[in-house]
Design an enzyme around this catalytic site. Structure first.
Site, PDB file in Angstrom:
ATOM      1  N   LEU A  53       0.864  -1.173   0.000  1.00 18.48           N
ATOM      2  CA  LEU A  53       0.000   0.000   0.000  1.00 18.48           C
ATOM      3  C   LEU A  53       0.902   1.225   0.000  1.00 18.48           C
ATOM      4  O   LEU A  53       1.980   1.207   0.598  1.00 18.48           O
ATOM      5  CB  LEU A  53      -0.897   0.029   1.246  1.00 18.48           C
ATOM      6  CG  LEU A  53      -1.966  -1.061   1.380  1.00 18.48           C
ATOM      7  CD1 LEU A  53      -2.660  -0.939   2.738  1.00 18.48           C
ATOM      8  CD2 LEU A  53      -2.978  -0.994   0.253  1.00 18.48           C
ATOM      9  N   ASP A  54       0.470   2.299  -0.665  1.00 16.07           N
ATOM     10  CA  ASP A  54       1.223   3.544  -0.631  1.00 16.07           C
ATOM     11  C   ASP A  54       1.412   3.994   0.812  1.00 16.07           C
ATOM     12  O   ASP A  54       0.584   3.699   1.679  1.00 16.07           O
ATOM     13  CB  ASP A  54       0.474   4.649  -1.381  1.00 16.07           C
ATOM     14  CG  ASP A  54       0.385   4.390  -2.873  1.00 16.07           C
ATOM     15  OD1 ASP A  54       1.152   3.556  -3.375  1.00 16.07           O
ATOM     16  OD2 ASP A  54      -0.457   5.033  -3.528  1.00 16.07           O
ATOM     17  N   GLN A  55       2.472   4.723   1.061  1.00 14.44           N
ATOM     18  CA  GLN A  55       2.769   5.191   2.413  1.00 14.44           C
ATOM     19  C   GLN A  55       1.588   5.921   3.067  1.00 14.44           C
ATOM     20  O   GLN A  55       1.261   5.644   4.232  1.00 14.44           O
ATOM     21  CB  GLN A  55       4.003   6.093   2.401  1.00 14.44           C
ATOM     22  CG  GLN A  55       4.426   6.564   3.782  1.00 14.44           C
ATOM     23  CD  GLN A  55       5.727   7.347   3.754  1.00 14.44           C
ATOM     24  OE1 GLN A  55       6.372   7.483   2.711  1.00 14.44           O
ATOM     25  NE2 GLN A  55       6.133   7.880   4.885  1.00 14.44           N
ATOM     26  N   THR A  57      -1.607   5.612   2.437  1.00 15.11           N
ATOM     27  CA  THR A  57      -2.826   4.805   2.448  1.00 15.11           C
ATOM     28  C   THR A  57      -2.864   3.914   3.679  1.00 15.11           C
ATOM     29  O   THR A  57      -1.854   3.343   4.077  1.00 15.11           O
ATOM     30  CB  THR A  57      -2.904   3.930   1.178  1.00 15.11           C
ATOM     31  OG1 THR A  57      -2.808   4.764   0.024  1.00 15.11           O
ATOM     32  CG2 THR A  57      -4.213   3.158   1.114  1.00 15.11           C
TER      33      THR A  57
END
Length: 202
Positions: A53-55, A57
């Site tokens: 997951l993106d940082q 998110t």
């Protein structure tokens, strides 16, 4: 302490906090905490990441607890057998339903266009009597988003393309609405949550 949503002998699912990187990257700050290392220390067990997951998110993040389980789950991701659903709060009143399929480059230097498909349904909408920029009211939508492909920042980029950027997205968002949410409501995190994941247990 990371919140564990599910655990058995093969898999563990956690609720990833916003702001944490899944694992250490070449240019990452060595003093920061990373999900991979934190979870290993917490469980006292080696864990195998199968997706990211993106940082900024938050939400559902899956790891294998055994190497063979991790490999099987990674294969399901590569073959697009995993169903992933997100919740997002976006600027404006979005359509009831939309399928987004416009591709994009990884970066400005890239010449290749990467295929990307994102699907969403609108769950709710709200209008606040607050002036933002030239508009007399502020409008927002709650979307349930399904990923069909897994490109970098795919949901964030697709929603920006249709003029419904996610609230508090510092890279692709609308700074006026971000400022409103932070100043008036003390909401600072990216309003994108990995809400649900469906897969075949290995």
């Amino acid at each position: 302490m990371l919140k564990i949503l599910y655990q058995d002998d093969y898999l563990v699912v956690i609720d990833k906090p916003s702001g944490m990187l899944v694992h250490r990257a070449a240019n990452s700050d060595k003093t920061k905490k990373f999900v991979l290392q934190e979870l290993r220390n917490q469980l006292k067990n080696w864990v195998y990441p199968v997706h990211r997951l993106d940082q900024p998110t938050s939400g559902v993040l899956l790891f294998g607890l055994r190497k063979d389980a991790g490999k099987k789950m990674s294969m399901q991701f590569r073959q697009r057998q995993i169903k992933k659903y997100y919740l997002a709060i976006v600027r404006g009143i979005a359509k009831d339903y939309e399928l987004l399929y416009e591709g994009f480059k990884k970066n400005e230097q890239d010449t290749k266009i990467y295929h990307a498909i994102t699907e969403y349904v609108r769950l709710a909408q709200v209008e606040l009597p607050i002036k933002v920029g030239q508009y007399p009211v502020a409008q927002y939508s709650l979307l349930k988003v399904k990923l069909h492909t897994g490109r970098i920042h795919q949901i964030r980029r697709h929603l920006k393309q249709i003029y419904h950027p996610i609230i508090n997205d510092r890279k692709y968002g609308d700074w006026r609405h971000n400022k409103l949410m932070m100043k008036k409501y003390d909401i600072f995190n990216l309003q994108l949550l990995a809400h649900q994941i469906e897969f075949t247990h290995p």
